[in-house]
Design an enzyme around this catalytic site. Structure first.
Site, PDB file in Angstrom:
ATOM      1  N   ARG A 212      -4.913  14.164  13.745  1.00 57.88           N
ATOM      2  CA  ARG A 212      -4.938  15.162  12.675  1.00 57.88           C
ATOM      3  C   ARG A 212      -6.170  16.051  12.799  1.00 57.88           C
ATOM      4  O   ARG A 212      -7.228  15.613  13.232  1.00 57.88           O
ATOM      5  CB  ARG A 212      -4.912  14.473  11.310  1.00 57.88           C
ATOM      6  CG  ARG A 212      -3.551  13.949  10.930  1.00 57.88           C
ATOM      7  CD  ARG A 212      -3.612  13.093   9.683  1.00 57.88           C
ATOM      8  NE  ARG A 212      -3.769  11.683   9.994  1.00 57.88           N
ATOM      9  CZ  ARG A 212      -4.063  10.746   9.104  1.00 57.88           C
ATOM     10  NH1 ARG A 212      -4.256  11.080   7.837  1.00 57.88           N
ATOM     11  NH2 ARG A 212      -4.166   9.482   9.472  1.00 57.88           N
TER      12      ARG A 212
ATOM     13  N   ARG B  99       0.849  -1.180   0.000  1.00 54.96           N
ATOM     14  CA  ARG B  99       0.000   0.000   0.000  1.00 54.96           C
ATOM     15  C   ARG B  99       0.890   1.238   0.000  1.00 54.96           C
ATOM     16  O   ARG B  99       1.786   1.369   0.827  1.00 54.96           O
ATOM     17  CB  ARG B  99      -0.888   0.019   1.237  1.00 54.96           C
ATOM     18  CG  ARG B  99      -1.712   1.298   1.378  1.00 54.96           C
ATOM     19  CD  ARG B  99      -2.301   1.397   2.768  1.00 54.96           C
ATOM     20  NE  ARG B  99      -3.010   2.656   2.967  1.00 54.96           N
ATOM     21  CZ  ARG B  99      -3.083   3.305   4.139  1.00 54.96           C
ATOM     22  NH1 ARG B  99      -2.474   2.807   5.195  1.00 54.96           N
ATOM     23  NH2 ARG B  99      -3.749   4.423   4.251  1.00 54.96           N
TER      24      ARG B  99
ATOM     25  N   GLU C  92      -8.181  -3.978   3.118  1.00 52.18           N
ATOM     26  CA  GLU C  92      -7.225  -3.397   2.175  1.00 52.18           C
ATOM     27  C   GLU C  92      -6.256  -4.451   1.656  1.00 52.18           C
ATOM     28  O   GLU C  92      -5.831  -4.403   0.493  1.00 52.18           O
ATOM     29  CB  GLU C  92      -6.458  -2.256   2.850  1.00 52.18           C
ATOM     30  CG  GLU C  92      -7.328  -1.070   3.198  1.00 52.18           C
ATOM     31  CD  GLU C  92      -6.647  -0.079   4.120  1.00 52.18           C
ATOM     32  OE1 GLU C  92      -6.859   1.131   3.939  1.00 52.18           O
ATOM     33  OE2 GLU C  92      -5.893  -0.526   5.022  1.00 52.18           O
TER      34      GLU C  92
ATOM     35  N   HIS D 173      -7.602   6.676   1.362  1.00 50.83           N
ATOM     36  CA  HIS D 173      -8.330   5.458   1.758  1.00 50.83           C
ATOM     37  C   HIS D 173      -8.970   4.761   0.561  1.00 50.83           C
ATOM     38  O   HIS D 173      -9.961   4.041   0.688  1.00 50.83           O
ATOM     39  CB  HIS D 173      -9.419   5.777   2.803  1.00 50.83           C
ATOM     40  CG  HIS D 173      -8.887   6.235   4.121  1.00 50.83           C
ATOM     41  ND1 HIS D 173      -9.370   7.360   4.763  1.00 50.83           N
ATOM     42  CD2 HIS D 173      -7.904   5.752   4.915  1.00 50.83           C
ATOM     43  CE1 HIS D 173      -8.704   7.539   5.899  1.00 50.83           C
ATOM     44  NE2 HIS D 173      -7.820   6.569   6.015  1.00 50.83           N
TER      45      HIS D 173
END
Length: 418
Positions: free
Chosen positions: A267, A119, A405, A207
């Site tokens: 964040r 990824r 994922e 994402h």
């Protein structure tokens, strides 16, 4: 370290020559996926047979730099979890990969690794599809590190460690931004001089591997709505939403970087750029200080002054913790409305990610405020983290789907290397 899996790449390289002979069993072609984060590496091992993938195990090494821990769930056995002693030195990506390979070599000695998928968070303008890793690609993704400083350097470190461990074996980069590259112009442009858009200052969205999996899985469990107007929410330490139409991304709450949109673990989410100008001119903060503030000290951690972990905040009785959760829920509610507006309506909602899949109280608080959209929550189903958490009378169904994922990385890798 135990023998790692045998590696038979195009060059015939082998990490553990003779490993298959010791077991007396034939080698089994396998594919490994690696998802390297700032303090963890997630991995999965898939067997390849007749062009299909069979999951053998998935797990992670997390907490290196502090308290490293190894977790793995074999497909045919109970989960294994253990703390790693300091003398095992699993405190960086290279050492963590050695721990992973050690377990694989001990438990799957006949695994013949023929490809490794990774990824990569940011693919920039160029990479709208997975790509074979070479030196040119490595240089290009490294140049994008300032756009994803929490992730990109660690993604690169994971590739470098894998290239050293599996010499000659194809490595495939799968980009989180690729799924969003077909957005309409108005959803990606900022109201700056047009030359900045042409130079690559635009909304990218992130994402993407998760949303690609969610769109596919929704088509399996609810085909009647999967090709309509769907808002998917990936809520974890990083958090975003995606507007889907016909299973394709139309808009995302994340923008040029992974800072925009929803509040996250550390964040900030959406921020008036005037605040940055003020902090620079009146508080004397430079780029390094702002990066530390926005990426590592804000979000749930900053608001609560306690933790980035939703489980810790839900257990806390402090007013600041409650305020942090209130803001998190408010932003979910607001962004669902915004994504529904982009889609000109709404036919389904999907929750995924660590918070989206498990924090049922957060989901309840967000969904209870959405009666105006025609959402009717089923409290019992929601508390059980059921696949569908709305009543049958609800005009809009809401689903909880465990994202994967690693499965998407493995599929893209297998397709690309043939």
């Amino acid at each position: 370290m135990a023998n790692p899996p045998t590696v038979n790449g195009p060059t015939g390289a082998s990490v553990a020559p003779g490993a298959t002979e010791t077991t007396g069993a034939a080698a089994r072609e396998c594919l490994v996926t690696l998802n390297a984060g700032s303090s963890s590496i997630k991995f999965a091992l898939f067997a390849i047979a007749d062009g299909t993938l069979d999951l053998l195990a998935r797990g992670q090494v997390e907490g290196f730099g502090a308290h490293p821990r190894f977790e793995v769930k074999p497909a045919d056995g109970p989960e294994i979890s253990r703390d790693l002693a300091e003398d095992e030195d699993a405190h960086d990506h290279k050492a963590a990969l050695e721990t992973i390979l050690g377990w694989l070599g001990e438990n799957h000695p006949n695994a013949c690794v023929v490809a490794v998928g990774h990824r990569i968070v940011h693919g920039g303008l160029k990479y709208a599809e997975p790509a074979i890793v070479d030196d040119a690609l490595m240089a290009e993704v490294e140049a994008l590190s300032p756009l994803a400083p929490l992730h990109q350097p660690h993604n690169i470190a994971g590739i470098e460690a894998a290239r050293a461990a599996f010499p000659g074996v194809p490595q495939v980069a799968c980009f989180d931004t690729a799924f969003h590259r077909a957005h309409p112009f108005v959803n990606d442009v900022y109201a700056l001089p047009r030359r900045f858009y042409d130079e690559g200052i635009r909304r990218y969205g992130f994402h993407g591997l998760s949303y690609e999996y969610l769109a596919r899985r929704l088509a399996e469990i609810a085909p009647e709505v999967a090709q309509k107007r769907v808002v998917a929410a990936h809520l974890g330490n990083g958090a975003s939403m995606c507007a889907l139409r016909n299973g394709r991304s139309i808009a995302s709450t994340m923008g040029f970087s992974a800072l925009d949109g929803l509040a996250m673990g550390t964040r900030c989410g959406q921020l008036d750029p005037g605040i940055l100008l003020y902090l620079m001119t009146e508080r004397g903060m430079d780029a390094a200080a702002l990066t530390e503030l926005l990426y590592k000290e804000s979000g749930l951690k900053g608001l609560s002054e306690l933790s980035h972990d939703m489980r810790v905040l839900e257990a806390s009785e402090t007013e600041a913790a409650r305020d942090a959760i209130d803001y998190y829920v408010f932003r979910i509610h607001r962004e669902v409305g915004a994504m529904a507006a982009v889609l000109n309506g709404l036919d389904a909602v999907v929750f995924a990610g660590g918070i989206g899949e498990n924090a049922w109280r957060v989901r309840a608080r967000a969904l209870e405020r959405m009666h105006w959209l025609g959402i009717e929550l089923d409290p019992a189903a929601n508390a059980a983290n059921a696949e569908r958490v709305t009543t049958r009378a609800s005009r809009i169904p809401v689903f909880v789907i465990r994202t994967d994922e690693e499965a998407m990385i493995a599929e893209h890798t297998l397709r690309l290397v043939g």
